[in-house]
Scaffold this motif. Structure first.
Motif, short mmCIF file in Angstrom:
data_model
loop_
_atom_site.label_atom_id
_atom_site.label_comp_id
_atom_site.label_asym_id
_atom_site.label_seq_id
_atom_site.Cartn_x
_atom_site.Cartn_y
_atom_site.Cartn_z
N SER A 213 0.84 -1.19 0.00
CA SER A 213 0.00 0.00 0.00
C SER A 213 0.88 1.25 0.00
O SER A 213 2.10 1.18 0.19
CB SER A 213 -0.93 -0.01 1.23
OG SER A 213 -0.18 -0.07 2.43
N ASP A 214 0.23 2.38 -0.20
CA ASP A 214 0.89 3.69 -0.15
C ASP A 214 2.16 3.72 -1.00
O ASP A 214 3.24 4.12 -0.53
CB ASP A 214 1.21 4.07 1.29
CG ASP A 214 -0.06 4.29 2.11
OD1 ASP A 214 -0.79 5.24 1.80
OD2 ASP A 214 -0.31 3.49 3.03
N ASP B 146 -2.49 7.23 -4.77
CA ASP B 146 -3.62 7.13 -3.85
C ASP B 146 -4.96 7.42 -4.52
O ASP B 146 -5.97 7.56 -3.85
CB ASP B 146 -3.44 8.06 -2.66
CG ASP B 146 -3.41 9.54 -3.05
OD1 ASP B 146 -3.41 10.37 -2.15
OD2 ASP B 146 -3.38 9.83 -4.26
N ALA C 104 -5.32 2.78 -2.92
CA ALA C 104 -3.92 2.88 -2.49
C ALA C 104 -3.41 1.54 -2.00
O ALA C 104 -2.30 1.44 -1.52
CB ALA C 104 -3.80 3.92 -1.38
N ARG D 44 -4.79 2.99 7.79
CA ARG D 44 -5.62 2.26 6.83
C ARG D 44 -6.14 0.93 7.37
O ARG D 44 -7.18 0.45 6.92
CB ARG D 44 -4.83 1.99 5.54
CG ARG D 44 -4.43 3.24 4.78
CD ARG D 44 -3.89 2.88 3.40
NE ARG D 44 -3.36 4.03 2.71
CZ ARG D 44 -4.10 4.92 2.03
NH1 ARG D 44 -5.40 4.79 1.99
NH2 ARG D 44 -3.51 5.94 1.41
#
Length: 269
Positions: free
Chosen positions: A75-76, A90, A94, A132
């Protein structure tokens, strides 16, 4: 009455005449000035290709082992553009889920558009950040099957590697090499969940150079990310299944070792 009808006809005729003479507006050309990115995931074990359900691998501790399943989140994702500010991926999503049993998850067509640039490096979170990683973020499988019990911190596993190893008695023993939120217990013997005092975030950031990655206008560039599964078991800590056993979800010492070993499992190909 007839005079009114005649007037209406005249007005309507004038309207048609103007409509016929009116020039249609030209379509405004607005060519894209950005490109797209596709990330492809592959997996090896040392110098060998990944073959499931086969005791063909031996780790640094001398444990023969096989791999049955591999699932994880990244992620990210952040792209470090040459001579520009970093770009966080994003838009739309994301988070990407990878499952070696689902070929469609091995390719991530990133939704975001990216300005043309040389990409010097890429970073991403392995797993899910504290912001998240919330329970019920995913309501449908396969992602929802990665849930992490609420009593152990909630949210989702960062990774699951499931398989078997051959122990010192030459028995095939199942292992769950899992990474997620850790716990600190006052009951250090049985790890009774009712004695949890602190939760530990075990996600980590991976940073990789990408010297040959370039985004060009109206094109899709491909980044190939490769995971070496054997690296989870050897650097900087040698992982011995006979010592750690088959389950580590309530063993923060073990999960911290997994986290520390994750720094070099990925490479760009």
């Amino acid at each position: 009455m007839k005079q009114n009808i005649k007037t209406i006809h005249i007005v309507f005729a004038i309207f048609l005449a103007f409509s016929a003479c009116k020039k249609e507006p030209e379509e405004i050309q607005n060519p894209s000035t950005s490109g797209k990115l596709k990330i492809e995931f592959s997996h090896v074990v040392g110098n060998d290709s990944l073959v499931l359900n086969s005791f063909r691998y031996t780790n640094e501790a001398g444990n023969p082992y096989e791999i049955n399943e591999l699932m994880y989140f990244i992620s990210d994702v952040k792209l470090y553009l040459h001579n520009a500010s970093p770009l966080l991926i994003d838009d739309w999503t994301a988070i990407h889920y990878v499952d070696i049993d689902m070929p469609e998850t091995l390719v991530w067509s990133v939704y975001d558009t990216i300005p043309p640039s040389n990409i010097d490096s890429i970073s991403f979170i392995f797993g899910l950040s504290e912001q998240r990683n919330r329970s019920f973020l995913f309501v449908n499988p396969p992602e929802s099957n990665m849930f992490w019990p609420d009593i152990l911190g909630g949210g989702y596993h960062y990774m699951m590697i499931n398989g078997k190893w051959i122990n010192t008695n030459q028995e095939a023993i199942p292992y769950n090499f899992h990474l997620g939120i850790g716990q600190i217990y006052t009951d250090t013997i049985t790890h009774n969940a009712n004695t949890i005092t602190t939760y530990v975030q075990n996600y980590f950031t991976v940073i990789l150079p990408t010297p040959n990655l370039k985004i060009t206008t109206n094109n899709t560039s491909t980044l190939k990310l490769q995971m070496d599964i054997d690296s989870w078991f050897k650097t900087p800590y040698v992982w011995d299944f006979n010592y750690w056993g088959g389950s580590v979800m309530q063993n923060q010492r073990a999960m911290n070792g997994i986290k520390e070993n994750g720094f070099d499992v990925f490479s760009v190909k």
